[in-house]
Design a protein around this motif. Sequence first.
Motif, PDB file in Angstrom:
ATOM      1  N   LEU A 281      29.362  17.371  27.339  1.00 47.91           N
ATOM      2  CA  LEU A 281      30.062  17.672  26.094  1.00 47.91           C
ATOM      3  C   LEU A 281      29.574  18.966  25.469  1.00 47.91           C
ATOM      4  O   LEU A 281      30.284  19.600  24.697  1.00 47.91           O
ATOM      5  CB  LEU A 281      29.902  16.519  25.099  1.00 47.91           C
ATOM      6  N   GLU A 282      28.340  19.392  25.796  1.00 50.60           N
ATOM      7  CA  GLU A 282      27.757  20.605  25.217  1.00 50.60           C
ATOM      8  C   GLU A 282      27.979  21.851  26.068  1.00 50.60           C
ATOM      9  O   GLU A 282      27.907  22.957  25.560  1.00 50.60           O
ATOM     10  CB  GLU A 282      26.246  20.430  25.004  1.00 50.60           C
ATOM     11  N   GLY A 283      28.206  21.677  27.360  1.00 53.58           N
ATOM     12  CA  GLY A 283      28.347  22.850  28.204  1.00 53.58           C
ATOM     13  C   GLY A 283      28.531  22.514  29.667  1.00 53.58           C
ATOM     14  O   GLY A 283      28.733  21.360  30.033  1.00 53.58           O
TER      15      GLY A 283
ATOM     16  N   ASN B  30      31.997  36.264  30.465  1.00 55.45           N
ATOM     17  CA  ASN B  30      32.804  36.919  29.425  1.00 55.45           C
ATOM     18  C   ASN B  30      32.009  38.039  28.757  1.00 55.45           C
ATOM     19  O   ASN B  30      32.014  38.191  27.542  1.00 55.45           O
ATOM     20  CB  ASN B  30      33.322  35.917  28.407  1.00 55.45           C
ATOM     21  N   GLU B  31      31.284  38.810  29.579  1.00 56.54           N
ATOM     22  CA  GLU B  31      30.478  39.968  29.173  1.00 56.54           C
ATOM     23  C   GLU B  31      29.321  39.622  28.233  1.00 56.54           C
ATOM     24  O   GLU B  31      28.743  40.492  27.600  1.00 56.54           O
ATOM     25  CB  GLU B  31      31.345  41.084  28.581  1.00 56.54           C
ATOM     26  N   ILE B  32      28.952  38.346  28.161  1.00 59.52           N
ATOM     27  CA  ILE B  32      27.776  37.911  27.412  1.00 59.52           C
ATOM     28  C   ILE B  32      26.692  37.602  28.432  1.00 59.52           C
ATOM     29  O   ILE B  32      26.918  36.836  29.365  1.00 59.52           O
ATOM     30  CB  ILE B  32      28.075  36.660  26.557  1.00 59.52           C
ATOM     31  N   GLU B  33      25.502  38.205  28.267  1.00 63.58           N
ATOM     32  CA  GLU B  33      24.421  37.959  29.213  1.00 63.58           C
ATOM     33  C   GLU B  33      23.868  36.554  29.029  1.00 63.58           C
ATOM     34  O   GLU B  33      23.428  36.181  27.948  1.00 63.58           O
ATOM     35  CB  GLU B  33      23.308  38.983  29.014  1.00 63.58           C
ATOM     36  N   PHE B  34      23.914  35.771  30.121  1.00 66.28           N
ATOM     37  CA  PHE B  34      23.409  34.402  30.075  1.00 66.28           C
ATOM     38  C   PHE B  34      22.115  34.227  30.832  1.00 66.28           C
ATOM     39  O   PHE B  34      21.392  33.268  30.623  1.00 66.28           O
ATOM     40  CB  PHE B  34      24.448  33.420  30.630  1.00 66.28           C
TER      41      PHE B  34
ATOM     42  N   VAL C 269      22.879  28.361  36.248  1.00 62.51           N
ATOM     43  CA  VAL C 269      23.020  28.884  34.888  1.00 62.51           C
ATOM     44  C   VAL C 269      23.660  27.790  34.046  1.00 62.51           C
ATOM     45  O   VAL C 269      24.762  27.321  34.359  1.00 62.51           O
ATOM     46  CB  VAL C 269      23.901  30.151  34.851  1.00 62.51           C
ATOM     47  N   TYR C 270      22.955  27.351  32.981  1.00 57.07           N
ATOM     48  CA  TYR C 270      23.536  26.376  32.053  1.00 57.07           C
ATOM     49  C   TYR C 270      24.191  27.148  30.918  1.00 57.07           C
ATOM     50  O   TYR C 270      23.575  27.985  30.275  1.00 57.07           O
ATOM     51  CB  TYR C 270      22.482  25.414  31.499  1.00 57.07           C
ATOM     52  N   VAL C 271      25.453  26.873  30.691  1.00 57.86           N
ATOM     53  CA  VAL C 271      26.236  27.606  29.699  1.00 57.86           C
ATOM     54  C   VAL C 271      26.667  26.641  28.600  1.00 57.86           C
ATOM     55  O   VAL C 271      27.444  25.713  28.847  1.00 57.86           O
ATOM     56  CB  VAL C 271      27.491  28.238  30.358  1.00 57.86           C
ATOM     57  N   ARG C 272      26.141  26.859  27.409  1.00 57.09           N
ATOM     58  CA  ARG C 272      26.594  26.056  26.260  1.00 57.09           C
ATOM     59  C   ARG C 272      27.931  26.615  25.783  1.00 57.09           C
ATOM     60  O   ARG C 272      28.109  27.825  25.693  1.00 57.09           O
ATOM     61  CB  ARG C 272      25.565  26.118  25.131  1.00 57.09           C
TER      62      ARG C 272
END
Length: 158
Positions: free
Chosen positions: A41-43, A72-76, A98-101
């Motif tokens: 639910l968070e990511g 989306n051009e955001i460094e994770f 890579v965990y993406v919230r």
Amino acid sequence: MTNKLWFLSTLSLAVFALAGCVQPSPPEVTFDSYALSKVTLEGIEINFNLEIKNPNPIPMEVTNYTCKIYLNEIEFLNENRACFSLSAADKKKVAIPVYVRYDKLLGTAAAILNTLTSGGKTINYRIDGTVNAGLLGVSVTTPLKASGTIPLPTELPK
């Protein structure tokens, strides 16, 4: 005896001269695939799968690799991973999780709903980095680059 000593000296000199002329090939790095490994639910957790190949006829030590992953051009992710060995003409699969919230990727829950309701079905990814290796006392570096899109999950877990 003198001829034998002369022969061994000449042979040793020739081996060292040839070794100085040999330039090892850098490791070959290819983007293999990505996989959504976990949806919450968070990511979401995304594994970016790479293949690193040693094109040389002798073993190679991958001393480290650096990797930046953008969604989306955001460094994770910005990481430097430690070494591993590759046998002669061998390859190794490397997974970078890579965990993406959702809130970091798309902002608030309202932005997530807005993206989904306006037809947004994918996110863009980009991978930039380098792979550093050593062979015969010579360091070689090769770039690591990939880009594309990842579909957003259509259903969240219950």
